[in-house]
Design an enzyme around this catalytic site. Structure first.
Site, PDB file in Angstrom:
ATOM      1  N   SER A 182       0.831  -1.209   0.000  1.00  0.00           N
ATOM      2  CA  SER A 182       0.000   0.000   0.000  1.00  0.00           C
ATOM      3  C   SER A 182       0.860   1.251   0.000  1.00  0.00           C
ATOM      4  CB  SER A 182      -0.859  -0.033   1.265  1.00  0.00           C
ATOM      5  OG  SER A 182      -1.477   1.209   1.480  1.00  0.00           O
ATOM      6  N   TYR A 220      -2.340  -1.157  10.914  1.00  0.00           N
ATOM      7  CA  TYR A 220      -2.551  -1.683   9.559  1.00  0.00           C
ATOM      8  C   TYR A 220      -1.340  -1.375   8.672  1.00  0.00           C
ATOM      9  CZ  TYR A 220      -3.838  -1.783   4.698  1.00  0.00           C
ATOM     10  OH  TYR A 220      -3.808  -2.017   3.347  1.00  0.00           O
ATOM     11  N   LYS A 249       1.801  -3.786   6.708  1.00  0.00           N
ATOM     12  CA  LYS A 249       2.211  -3.761   5.295  1.00  0.00           C
ATOM     13  C   LYS A 249       3.706  -3.502   5.194  1.00  0.00           C
ATOM     14  CE  LYS A 249      -1.683  -4.655   3.475  1.00  0.00           C
ATOM     15  NZ  LYS A 249      -1.904  -5.954   2.884  1.00  0.00           N
TER      16      LYS A 249
END
Ligand code: NAD
Ligand code: WQD
Length: 338
Positions: free
Chosen positions: A124, A149, A153
């Protein structure tokens, strides 16, 4: 060539199946359906005119995953499975770390045991944090992620790079998605958030369809052309096609590859609202609200590396994205729930 998609019943995975099928790949899906609906796969099946082998398995379930590998014998994995709600990850860090990190560790171990050493990972733009330069190139240093989150990643990128460094038989492609929106042109599959949408486009479509009263625009005092946040929105079908190009790189034994997948154009929140109204002739009521904690002013990429090395380039513009998001929402006001 058989490709296993973890999280393949989700928003991006379901669209990617269609592009893979078009390009002649065979697919199988593993998903625990935590954030997706089996109807998505039924509808994809209808679009491609084929059954899709599906395993309702949590990727942390090594035995279940092993069974899927033994039945399907995939040569590559596209790893979409993960929890992705930024705000929720702040409230439930352990759930996010366990799902995204442990899940990937188990997946990589099962892959290795089955001699499958080709993986495309859904990363991302969030790994750039507040980016050091705009437009963002892959050479831009990774930044501080303000939420669990984003941390998963960023950390998983490191894990995957280490795995590839230790064993050159691995091909690892990290795809850093910018802001995927839009839907397949059939209007039968699309993004289907649970509850109140966190992201801009599903919020806009729910206002347009009458499910929410108005859009809150989170801040109009950023240093951007109209004061609202600027992002690189990319049509989900373009994003899906990017995975096919990444697979071709894997088939050329690319080793490690890291690519931004975006259009390279930045649109503000109000640009998107205006483009939506123009493309669809539907009004979107909004009001200005305070900034959302953790948001940055501007985030868009330079997608030149993906063009040069993968031969991939986004085809759709913002009005196409708005048209297709609306086509999905108006035909399915309650998503996959009838
Ligand atoms: P999604 O939630 O629609 O799809 C993810 C799928 O993974 C869901 O079907 C969910 O049920 C499944 N899943 C989650 N945990 C699982 C587990 N432990 N075992 C098996 N299945 C599991 O999300 P999406 O928008 O399609 O995103 C796909 C991937 O791309 C995610 O990894 C996400 O973090 C990443 N990504 C998404 C965006 C975005 O804005 N949508 C942007 C950048 C990166
Ligand atoms: C876009 C713009 C908001 C909702 C998130 C994740 C990122 C990636 C993509 C997974 C911002 C504004 C939004 C609303 C608004 N996901 N907005 N009102 O924050 O760029 O990225 O999704 O990896 O990690 O952080 O996307 O769609 O939430 O917001 O004004 O109701 O719209 O402030 O400027 P974001 P978004």
């Amino acid at each position: 060539m058989k490709i296993l998609l973890t999280g393949g019943a989700g928003y991006i995975g379901s669209h990617t199946i269609i592009e893979l099928d078009k390009a002649g790949y065979q697919v199988a899906v593993v998903d625990n359906l935590y954030n997706s609906n089996p109807k998505a796969l039924e509808r994809v099946s209808k679009i491609i005119g084929k059954e899709i082998p599906f395993y309702k398995v949590d990727i942390r379930d090594e035995e279940g995953l092993t069974k899927a590998f033994e039945a399907e014998k995939p040569e590559a994995v596209i790893h979409f499975a993960g929890l992705k709600a930024v705000g929720e990850s702040v409230a439930k860090p352990l759930e996010y770390y366990h799902n995204n990190m442990t899940g990937t560790f188990i997946l990589l171990d099962v892959m290795r045991k089955h001699g499958c050493k080709n993986i495309i990972f859904s990363s991302s733009a969030t790994v750039y944090g507040d980016p050091a330069q705009i437009p963002i190139t892959e050479a831009c240093p990774k930044g501080h992620c303000t939420n669990p989150y984003g941390q998963t990643k960023s950390m998983l990128e490191e894990v995957l790079m280490d795995v590839q460094k230790a064993d050159s038989e691995w091909n690892v492609v990290l795809l850093r998605y910018f802001n995927p929106i839009g839907a397949h042109q059939s209007g039968t599959i699309g993004e289907n958030p649970n509850g109140i949408p966190n992201n801009l486009m599903p919020y806009i479509t729910q206002v347009a369809v009458g499910k929410r009263e108005e859009l809150g625009v989170f801040g109009n005092d950023y240093d951007t052309h109209d004061g609202t946040g600027v992002r690189d929105y990319i049509h989900v079908c373009d994003l899906a096609a990017g995975h096919v190009c990444a697979l071709k790189a894997i088939q050329r034994n690319c080793g490690l590859g890291i690519y931004n997948l975006g259009t390279g154009h930045g649109y503000s929140v109000l640009d998107v609202v205006n483009a939506f109204e123009k493309a669809n002739g539907v009004p979107v009521k909004y009001s200005i609200k305070p900034r959302r904690p953790g948001d940055i002013a501007t985030c868009y990429c330079n997608p030149a590396k993906a063009k040069e090395e993968l031969g991939w380039e986004a085809q759709y513009g913002i009005e196409d994205m708005c048209r297709d998001s609306w086509n999905w929402q108006k035909n399915n006001p309650n998503g996959y729930d009838e």
